[in-house]
Write a protein that holds these residues in place. Structure first.
Motif, PDB file in Angstrom:
ATOM      1  N   UNK A 257       0.913  -1.207   0.056  1.00 36.88           N
ATOM      2  CA  UNK A 257       0.097  -0.161  -0.024  1.00 36.88           C
ATOM      3  C   UNK A 257       1.013   1.256   0.021  1.00 36.88           C
ATOM      4  N   UNK A 258       1.914   1.271  -0.954  1.00 39.85           N
ATOM      5  CA  UNK A 258       2.822   2.326  -1.104  1.00 39.85           C
ATOM      6  C   UNK A 258       3.187   2.841  -2.528  1.00 39.85           C
ATOM      7  N   UNK A 259       3.230   3.819  -2.780  1.00 34.51           N
ATOM      8  CA  UNK A 259       3.632   4.534  -3.987  1.00 34.51           C
ATOM      9  C   UNK A 259       2.748   4.054  -5.105  1.00 34.51           C
ATOM     10  N   UNK A 260       1.183   4.174  -4.631  1.00 37.30           N
ATOM     11  CA  UNK A 260       0.345   3.716  -5.940  1.00 37.30           C
ATOM     12  C   UNK A 260       0.116   4.434  -6.996  1.00 37.30           C
ATOM     13  N   UNK A 261       0.561   5.586  -7.150  1.00 31.09           N
ATOM     14  CA  UNK A 261       0.852   6.476  -8.308  1.00 31.09           C
ATOM     15  C   UNK A 261       1.673   5.498  -9.416  1.00 31.09           C
ATOM     16  N   UNK A 262       2.788   4.923  -8.954  1.00 29.99           N
ATOM     17  CA  UNK A 262       3.462   4.075  -9.785  1.00 29.99           C
ATOM     18  C   UNK A 262       2.576   2.978 -10.333  1.00 29.99           C
TER      19      UNK A 262
END
Length: 602
Positions: A257-262
């Protein structure tokens, strides 16, 4: 002769075909239905001349016909140095120019093996056939497994597809090139067609397809974790061995649940929706199918793709979940088994190809561009051992465009608690109330029991039953209409995407909401109409935030005397929960931001 896996091939009987029609492509857990495996192995062995293979007469004749008109070959297509894709070809005899249909395999550990029946049926319609397994998919050492690592429909897969076209041109000298794909193969088909520099693709059929891979993974700030877990475990090997470094990085970010823009950027790059300008410029006729209760590639983004296409096009939407309508027609069926309507999804897809590749004068160009099957309007009868068998196929409705599906709307306002402890859906605004539940726990209100398999049962006449009274009120909220009436035995014709507006506050700084729409019979038994999640981020604990979102589109007839119920909880196995387990979520209806449900009618 042994099978592709090296195991003996069992006799194929009518029971094998019935099992495929009833259970679909999936077996227990995250496996392929053994009946599908057995049939694929048997057909490959039989067409290669193994006379010991036992088949029902109809399938034995199919194999004999293919052997009379064509040559078959299992081969490898080089796409990079030291990297070959496993392929199976059917080359028609004679010098007459014929089109070729190329079928990238779906996402499964058997590669091209499950759909051998479909390859034979295409050959009999007058096509050369080339099917291949996209890079990285398959069990180790199976001849249907391709080398390399999975690119998840990325640029390497696009380039591979173009190299496969070049191979097909050399092998068949085809008059035209068409693509047909199911699931993963459907997305690859659209992407290869849009990116092939030679502009060589004349038509695409995309079955159980996706429109936007990014929103299939992550939408309304909610991660679709169950779909990703299922796909990761269905490649034929361990995650670290199967995926390339970029995909592994994206999977880590998604899981953590991190860097979901990527993640969104990665998925957007792999979305047919992103390249519709190219598809439209090339004028590629495109046939699309999907299901109302799709758990891998939700239907709304697929409809968006269809709406933006300006090419000759067809959109068919069916009862069930991923692959259910098309599975038997691709894997194998007998004309008299086991229920009516089973062959329609593939028949119409083939006729679309026939019109655009063979120049057939058929019904394809005359069909309504949008055809919706209405849940659950089939007729059924009980069968020995439990369950139901369809005796009359569900009703289908044709429209000139998706815009014609919804002809009006009806607004229902959520109320506070009634005498039964639930809220009502009322036709007048109702404000200044609030209701709360404890968040973070699963309930009996869920979209499915099992991904894909619950929808497979819907397709075969056995939709999942719910009991509204059994829903855990401490962990969800319920609002319902009174008993509804209408004409012709139908109280409401729900057609399109319902919209929910809720004012929410939480004791946490985030809250996941999952909204479900149910049809409730007089005895309290219920069927799900649609659902969709929404995660509210950046909340200030104790302060209101108003959110609005669309549920997945549906075509559903609510019978006379039934109620419509809206259920909201915080957790469904399909999605990630964001917030704090044990926190309190409160739904309210302040003046000016009244909570409401808008139903689409048609």
């Amino acid at each position: 002769m042994a099978s592709i896996s090296g195991q003996p091939i069992p006799a194929i009987t009518e029971a094998t075909l019935t099992e495929i029609a009833d259970s679909g492509l999936r077996g227990p857990g995250n496996t392929v239905n053994q009946a599908v495996v057995d049939l694929g192995n048997a057909l490959v062995a039989a067409v290669q001349g193994d006379e010991s293979v036992e088949l029902p007469p109809e399938l034995a004749e199919l194999v004999a016909q293919v052997r009379r008109i064509a040559e078959v070959e299992v081969t490898g297509i080089p796409v990079e140095e030291n990297l070959k894709l496993s392929a199976f070809t059917i080359k028609l005899n004679g010098d007459e120019p014929r089109p070729v249909v190329i079928l990238p395999a779906g996402w499964n550990p058997l590669g091209w093996l499950p759909f051998v029946y479909a390859y034979f049926k295409l050959a009999l319609r007058g096509y050369h056939v080339l099917t291949y397994t996209p890079r990285g998919l398959g069990f180790p050492d199976w001849i249907s497994t391709s080398e390399g690592r999975v690119d998840v429909a990325g640029p390497k897969d696009w380039a591979d597809g173009s190299k496969v076209i070049t191979y097909a041109q050399g092998h068949f000298s085809p008059s035209k090139v068409g693509f047909l794909g199911m699931s993963y193969g459907s997305g690859i088909s659209q992407l290869v067609a849009a990116h092939d520099e030679g502009r060589r693709v004349a038509a695409v059929v995309a079955l159980s397809t996706w429109g936007n891979l990014a929103t299939s993974l992550y939408t309304n700030d909610t991660r679709h974790v169950e779909a990703v877990n299922l796909l990761v475990g269905f490649t034929g090997g361990e995650r670290d061995d199967k995926f390339d470094e970029e995909a592994l990085d994206i999977l880590d970010k998604f899981d953590q649940d991190r860097d979901l823009d990527d993640v969104v950027a990665w998925g957007t790059k792999r979305s047919p929706e992103t390249y519709l300008d190219k598809t439209n410029e090339l004028g590629i006729p495109t046939y699309i199918s999907n299901t109302w209760h799709e758990t891998l590639f939700p239907v709304a983004p697929v409809i968006d793709v269809y709406n933006r296409l300006t090419v000759p096009k067809q959109l068919n939407l069916w009862i069930g979940d991923h692959g259910a309508p098309e599975g038997a027609g691709l894997s194998g069926l007998l004309t008299h088994l086991p229920f009516p309507g089973l062959a329609e999804p593939l028949r119409e897809a083939y006729e679309f190809l026939d019109h655009h590749l063979l120049g057939a004068d058929n019904e394809a160009p005359n069909r309504k561009q949008v055809t919706n099957q209405v849940m659950f309007t089939y007729k059924t009868k009980p069968v020995l051992g439990g369950g139901q068998r369809i005796t009359e196929a569900a009703r289908r409705e044709g429209h000139d465009s998706w815009a014609d599906v919804t002809t009006g709307t009806e607004v229902w306002y959520l109320t506070g608690v009634n005498g039964d402890g639930d809220g009502a859906l009322a036709d007048k605004q109702n404000d200044d109330w609030s209701r709360s539940f404890t968040a973070g726990l699963e309930t009996k209100a869920t979209a499915v029991d099992e991904v894909i398999k619950t929808g497979q049962k819907e397709w075969t006449g056995n939709p999942r039953p719910y009991v509204l009274a059994e829903f855990e009120r401490e962990n969800l909220l319920v609002w319902s209409t009174d008993a509804l009436t209408g004409s012709g035995g139908v109280a409401r014709r729900i057609r399109g995407a319902a919209t929910v507006r809720l004012t929410v506050r939480s004791t946490a700084d985030a809250a996941t909401l999952v909204a479900y729409l149910f049809d409730v019979a007089p005895d309290g038994t219920s069927r799900i109409i649609t659902h969709d999640p929404y995660t509210v981020l950046g909340l200030t604990p104790g302060q209101d935030a108003t959110v609005e979102w669309e549920l997945q589109p549906a075509a559903y007839d609510v019978p006379d005397g039934h109620r419509v119920a809206l259920v909201v909880n915080s957790r469904d196995r399909l999605y990630a929960f964001t917030g704090e387990v044990g926190s309190t979520t409160t739904i309210g209806s302040p003046r000016g931001n009244e909570s409401r449900l808008e139903l689409p009618l048609g």
